[in-house]
Scaffold this motif. Structure first.
Motif, mmCIF file in Angstrom:
data_model
loop_
_atom_site.group_PDB
_atom_site.id
_atom_site.type_symbol
_atom_site.label_atom_id
_atom_site.label_comp_id
_atom_site.label_asym_id
_atom_site.label_seq_id
_atom_site.Cartn_x
_atom_site.Cartn_y
_atom_site.Cartn_z
ATOM 1 N N TYR A 1 2.527 37.228 -32.769
ATOM 2 C CA TYR A 1 3.529 35.915 -32.586
ATOM 3 C C TYR A 1 3.994 36.331 -30.465
ATOM 4 C CZ TYR A 1 7.727 38.699 -33.097
ATOM 5 O OH TYR A 1 7.993 40.409 -32.813
ATOM 6 N N LYS A 2 4.081 37.482 -30.615
ATOM 7 C CA LYS A 2 4.374 37.450 -28.998
ATOM 8 C C LYS A 2 3.064 37.237 -28.385
ATOM 9 C CE LYS A 2 7.112 41.726 -30.826
ATOM 10 N NZ LYS A 2 7.267 43.498 -30.039
ATOM 11 N N LYS A 3 2.483 36.900 -28.252
ATOM 12 C CA LYS A 3 1.663 35.989 -26.981
ATOM 13 C C LYS A 3 1.392 34.648 -26.928
ATOM 14 C CE LYS A 3 -2.296 39.294 -28.229
ATOM 15 N NZ LYS A 3 -3.939 39.200 -28.522
ATOM 16 N N ILE A 4 2.916 34.247 -27.655
ATOM 17 C CA ILE A 4 2.944 32.371 -27.991
ATOM 18 C C ILE A 4 3.817 32.380 -26.335
ATOM 19 C CG2 ILE A 4 4.304 30.424 -28.533
ATOM 20 C CD1 ILE A 4 1.251 31.328 -30.547
ATOM 21 N N ASP A 5 3.504 31.369 -25.282
ATOM 22 C CA ASP A 5 4.424 30.988 -24.229
ATOM 23 C C ASP A 5 4.636 30.174 -23.726
ATOM 24 O OD1 ASP A 5 2.520 30.018 -22.386
ATOM 25 O OD2 ASP A 5 1.689 32.335 -22.276
ATOM 26 N N MET A 6 5.606 29.384 -23.385
ATOM 27 C CA MET A 6 6.202 27.934 -22.545
ATOM 28 C C MET A 6 5.049 27.757 -21.442
ATOM 29 S SD MET A 6 7.619 26.877 -24.842
ATOM 30 C CE MET A 6 9.001 25.577 -24.384
ATOM 31 N N LYS A 7 4.124 28.700 -21.058
ATOM 32 C CA LYS A 7 3.713 28.168 -20.151
ATOM 33 C C LYS A 7 2.701 26.773 -19.479
ATOM 34 C CE LYS A 7 0.668 30.203 -15.901
ATOM 35 N NZ LYS A 7 -0.832 29.326 -15.804
ATOM 36 N N ASP A 8 3.057 26.138 -18.904
ATOM 37 C CA ASP A 8 2.438 24.620 -18.678
ATOM 38 C C ASP A 8 2.795 23.532 -19.946
ATOM 39 O OD1 ASP A 8 0.956 25.362 -16.429
ATOM 40 O OD2 ASP A 8 -0.475 26.273 -17.718
ATOM 41 N N MET A 9 3.631 24.046 -20.284
ATOM 42 C CA MET A 9 4.350 22.918 -21.253
ATOM 43 C C MET A 9 5.734 21.791 -20.618
ATOM 44 S SD MET A 9 3.933 23.742 -24.444
ATOM 45 C CE MET A 9 5.077 22.887 -25.500
ATOM 46 N N ARG A 10 5.199 21.046 -21.080
ATOM 47 C CA ARG A 10 5.642 19.404 -20.694
ATOM 48 C C ARG A 10 6.984 19.129 -21.830
ATOM 49 N NH1 ARG A 10 0.612 16.393 -19.732
ATOM 50 N NH2 ARG A 10 -0.196 18.000 -17.907
ATOM 51 N N ILE A 11 7.142 19.741 -22.798
ATOM 52 C CA ILE A 11 8.243 19.450 -23.397
ATOM 53 C C ILE A 11 9.120 20.438 -24.319
ATOM 54 C CG2 ILE A 11 7.373 17.129 -24.447
ATOM 55 C CD1 ILE A 11 6.216 18.313 -26.945
ATOM 56 N N SER A 12 10.969 20.145 -24.673
ATOM 57 C CA SER A 12 11.272 21.809 -25.311
ATOM 58 C C SER A 12 10.950 20.998 -26.472
ATOM 59 C CB SER A 12 13.480 21.418 -25.265
ATOM 60 O OG SER A 12 12.891 21.041 -23.769
ATOM 61 N N LEU A 13 10.681 22.702 -27.333
ATOM 62 C CA LEU A 13 10.541 22.887 -28.677
ATOM 63 C C LEU A 13 11.471 23.420 -29.142
ATOM 64 C CD1 LEU A 13 6.441 24.109 -27.717
ATOM 65 C CD2 LEU A 13 7.593 21.879 -28.672
ATOM 66 N N ASP A 14 11.739 23.715 -30.854
ATOM 67 C CA ASP A 14 12.056 24.952 -31.399
ATOM 68 C C ASP A 14 10.877 25.041 -32.058
ATOM 69 O OD1 ASP A 14 14.692 23.785 -31.492
ATOM 70 O OD2 ASP A 14 14.932 22.658 -33.302
ATOM 71 N N ILE A 15 11.118 26.972 -32.183
ATOM 72 C CA ILE A 15 9.549 27.477 -32.785
ATOM 73 C C ILE A 15 10.779 28.216 -33.393
ATOM 74 C CG2 ILE A 15 8.266 29.121 -31.932
ATOM 75 C CD1 ILE A 15 8.739 28.623 -29.333
#
Length: 170
Positions: A97-111
């Motif tokens: 789970y530590k590998k999950i990132d927001m790089k190149d994301m365009r939208i805000s999320l709830d994780i």
């Protein structure tokens, strides 16, 4: 004649270096522009049910991320996610789970982090695009991660330690 060649040769070399350097910048910019235009469509793999005290609070369509490339890409290169959709990451080990990132994301999320008992143990709310996710020290091993639009965890009533999930594949 030799003097003319001696003077022209360095000028030609300088011109070629400038042209090569400029063409590399054009290529890099072209690549970035193409990447910014990339749009990946949602693909429904199944349905997920969120339950509080065995009562269904929300049913959503999910796209699964169980292969390494799917986990690496996640919801990247998507400009939107409909409200009743999410991506469910199926993790192989407790550190993945530590590998999950927001790089190149365009939208805000709830994780939403879910343990081996299918119980929500933590919700990281309003995670903005292009930002690093802080390291979490969670007591329970993570089996799933659910990414949904920012604000949906509150709207749907997802509660840490109470909300459970069940999901079925198409």
């Amino acid at each position: 004649m030799i003097k003319k060649i001696n003077i022209l040769f360095p000028l030609i070399i300088m011109f070629m270096c400038f042209f090569i350097n400029s063409s590399e910048r054009i290529y890099d910019n072209m690549f970035l522009d193409i990447r910014s235009l990339l749009e990946i469509e949602f693909f429904k793999d199944g349905e997920l049910y969120l339950k509080n005290n065995n009562n269904v609070i929300k049913k959503i369509d999910i796209e699964l991320a169980d292969l390494d490339t799917e986990k690496k890409n996640g919801l990247k290169y998507r400009s939107f996610l409909k409200e009743n959709r999410g991506m469910l990451f199926i993790l192989k080990n407790k550190e993945e789970y530590k590998k999950i990132d927001m790089k190149d994301m365009r939208i805000s999320l709830d994780i939403v982090y879910i343990n081996q008992f299918d119980t929500v143990i933590f919700v990281n709310k309003y995670v903005n695009p292009m930002r690093n996710i802080e390291d979490l020290n969670l007591d329970s091993p993570i089996k799933y991660i659910l990414e949904i639009n920012a604000g949906m965890s509150k709207k749907w009533g997802i509660k840490e330690g109470i909300t459970k999930i069940t999901w079925i594949m198409n």
